[in-house]
Design a protein around this motif. Structure first.
Motif, PDB file in Angstrom:
ATOM      1  N   UNK A  71      -4.770   5.720   2.003  1.00 40.26           N
ATOM      2  CA  UNK A  71      -6.240   5.411   2.374  1.00 40.26           C
ATOM      3  C   UNK A  71      -6.866   5.988   3.356  1.00 40.26           C
ATOM      4  N   UNK A  72      -6.106   6.625   4.467  1.00 41.24           N
ATOM      5  CA  UNK A  72      -6.541   7.211   5.634  1.00 41.24           C
ATOM      6  C   UNK A  72      -5.664   8.497   6.068  1.00 41.24           C
ATOM      7  N   UNK A  73      -6.634   9.184   6.527  1.00 47.40           N
ATOM      8  CA  UNK A  73      -6.265  10.607   7.050  1.00 47.40           C
ATOM      9  C   UNK A  73      -6.648  10.839   8.552  1.00 47.40           C
ATOM     10  N   UNK A 114     -11.476   7.762   5.904  1.00 52.11           N
ATOM     11  CA  UNK A 114     -10.971   7.366   4.584  1.00 52.11           C
ATOM     12  C   UNK A 114     -10.747   8.508   3.652  1.00 52.11           C
ATOM     13  N   UNK A 115      -9.776   8.153   2.908  1.00 49.89           N
ATOM     14  CA  UNK A 115      -9.446   8.865   1.552  1.00 49.89           C
ATOM     15  C   UNK A 115      -9.600   7.807   0.544  1.00 49.89           C
ATOM     16  N   UNK A 116     -10.296   8.622  -0.728  1.00 49.84           N
ATOM     17  CA  UNK A 116     -10.489   7.733  -1.904  1.00 49.84           C
ATOM     18  C   UNK A 116      -9.050   7.119  -2.437  1.00 49.84           C
ATOM     19  N   UNK A 117      -9.168   5.733  -2.528  1.00 52.35           N
ATOM     20  CA  UNK A 117      -7.940   5.073  -2.976  1.00 52.35           C
ATOM     21  C   UNK A 117      -8.408   4.474  -4.183  1.00 52.35           C
ATOM     22  N   UNK A 118      -8.971   4.868  -4.898  1.00 51.70           N
ATOM     23  CA  UNK A 118      -9.230   4.164  -6.305  1.00 51.70           C
ATOM     24  C   UNK A 118      -8.290   3.740  -7.231  1.00 51.70           C
ATOM     25  N   UNK A 119      -7.525   4.960  -7.447  1.00 48.66           N
ATOM     26  CA  UNK A 119      -6.281   4.762  -8.214  1.00 48.66           C
ATOM     27  C   UNK A 119      -5.168   3.719  -7.674  1.00 48.66           C
ATOM     28  N   UNK A 146      -5.967   1.296  -5.422  1.00 44.74           N
ATOM     29  CA  UNK A 146      -6.514  -0.099  -5.718  1.00 44.74           C
ATOM     30  C   UNK A 146      -6.385  -0.768  -6.923  1.00 44.74           C
ATOM     31  N   UNK A 147      -6.730   0.091  -8.048  1.00 46.45           N
ATOM     32  CA  UNK A 147      -6.868  -0.392  -9.463  1.00 46.45           C
ATOM     33  C   UNK A 147      -5.311  -0.597  -9.739  1.00 46.45           C
ATOM     34  N   UNK A 148      -4.290  -0.255  -9.328  1.00 44.20           N
ATOM     35  CA  UNK A 148      -2.896  -0.345  -9.586  1.00 44.20           C
ATOM     36  C   UNK A 148      -2.581  -1.832  -9.079  1.00 44.20           C
ATOM     37  N   UNK A 149      -2.930  -1.806  -7.735  1.00 43.58           N
ATOM     38  CA  UNK A 149      -2.815  -3.079  -6.899  1.00 43.58           C
ATOM     39  C   UNK A 149      -3.375  -4.248  -7.674  1.00 43.58           C
ATOM     40  N   UNK A 150      -4.547  -4.036  -8.005  1.00 44.94           N
ATOM     41  CA  UNK A 150      -5.419  -5.150  -8.713  1.00 44.94           C
ATOM     42  C   UNK A 150      -4.666  -5.614 -10.095  1.00 44.94           C
ATOM     43  N   UNK A 189     -15.287  -2.664  -5.940  1.00 48.22           N
ATOM     44  CA  UNK A 189     -14.226  -3.581  -6.949  1.00 48.22           C
ATOM     45  C   UNK A 189     -13.301  -2.556  -7.533  1.00 48.22           C
ATOM     46  N   UNK A 190     -12.021  -3.152  -7.441  1.00 49.49           N
ATOM     47  CA  UNK A 190     -10.972  -2.247  -7.710  1.00 49.49           C
ATOM     48  C   UNK A 190     -10.890  -1.840  -9.140  1.00 49.49           C
ATOM     49  N   UNK A 191     -11.426  -2.653 -10.056  1.00 51.45           N
ATOM     50  CA  UNK A 191     -11.400  -2.595 -11.526  1.00 51.45           C
ATOM     51  C   UNK A 191     -12.288  -3.234 -12.115  1.00 51.45           C
TER      52      UNK A 191
END
Length: 85
Positions: free
Chosen positions: A8-10, A23-28, A30-34, A69-71
């Motif tokens: 998530x961070x660099x 921040x780094x895009x963590x969409x995938x 966050x979706x998996x965690x959701x 929203x994660x998903x």
């Protein structure tokens, strides 16, 4: 640093012992965690990670093009406390 946090961070070096966190895009991720929230075992861990990511985003700024929203397509609320009764 926790593995999910590295996703998530660099750290961008500024010279010497200084660096800038961005921040780094963590969409995938966050979706998996959701998705894991609906499973019995990793639900609490997944929720804790999502909450922590959101807290860090609130503290350090959101990432461009990363949805809040994660998903959203699931129709399930996030944060979970936003559930309408």
């Amino acid at each position: 640093m926790a593995p999910w946090r590295r996703s998530c961070w660099n750290h961008r070096p500024l010279g010497g012992n200084s660096y800038e966190i961005h921040g780094v895009n963590a969409e995938k991720l966050r979706k998996a965690l959701f998705a894991m929230i609906r499973r019995p075992f990793p639900a609490e861990l997944a929720k804790a990670c999502l909450v922590r990511i959101d807290k860090l985003r609130d503290e350090h700024g959101r990432v461009e093009f990363e949805p809040r929203h994660p998903d959203i397509e699931t129709g399930r609320p996030w944060p979970l406390e936003a559930k309408a009764d």
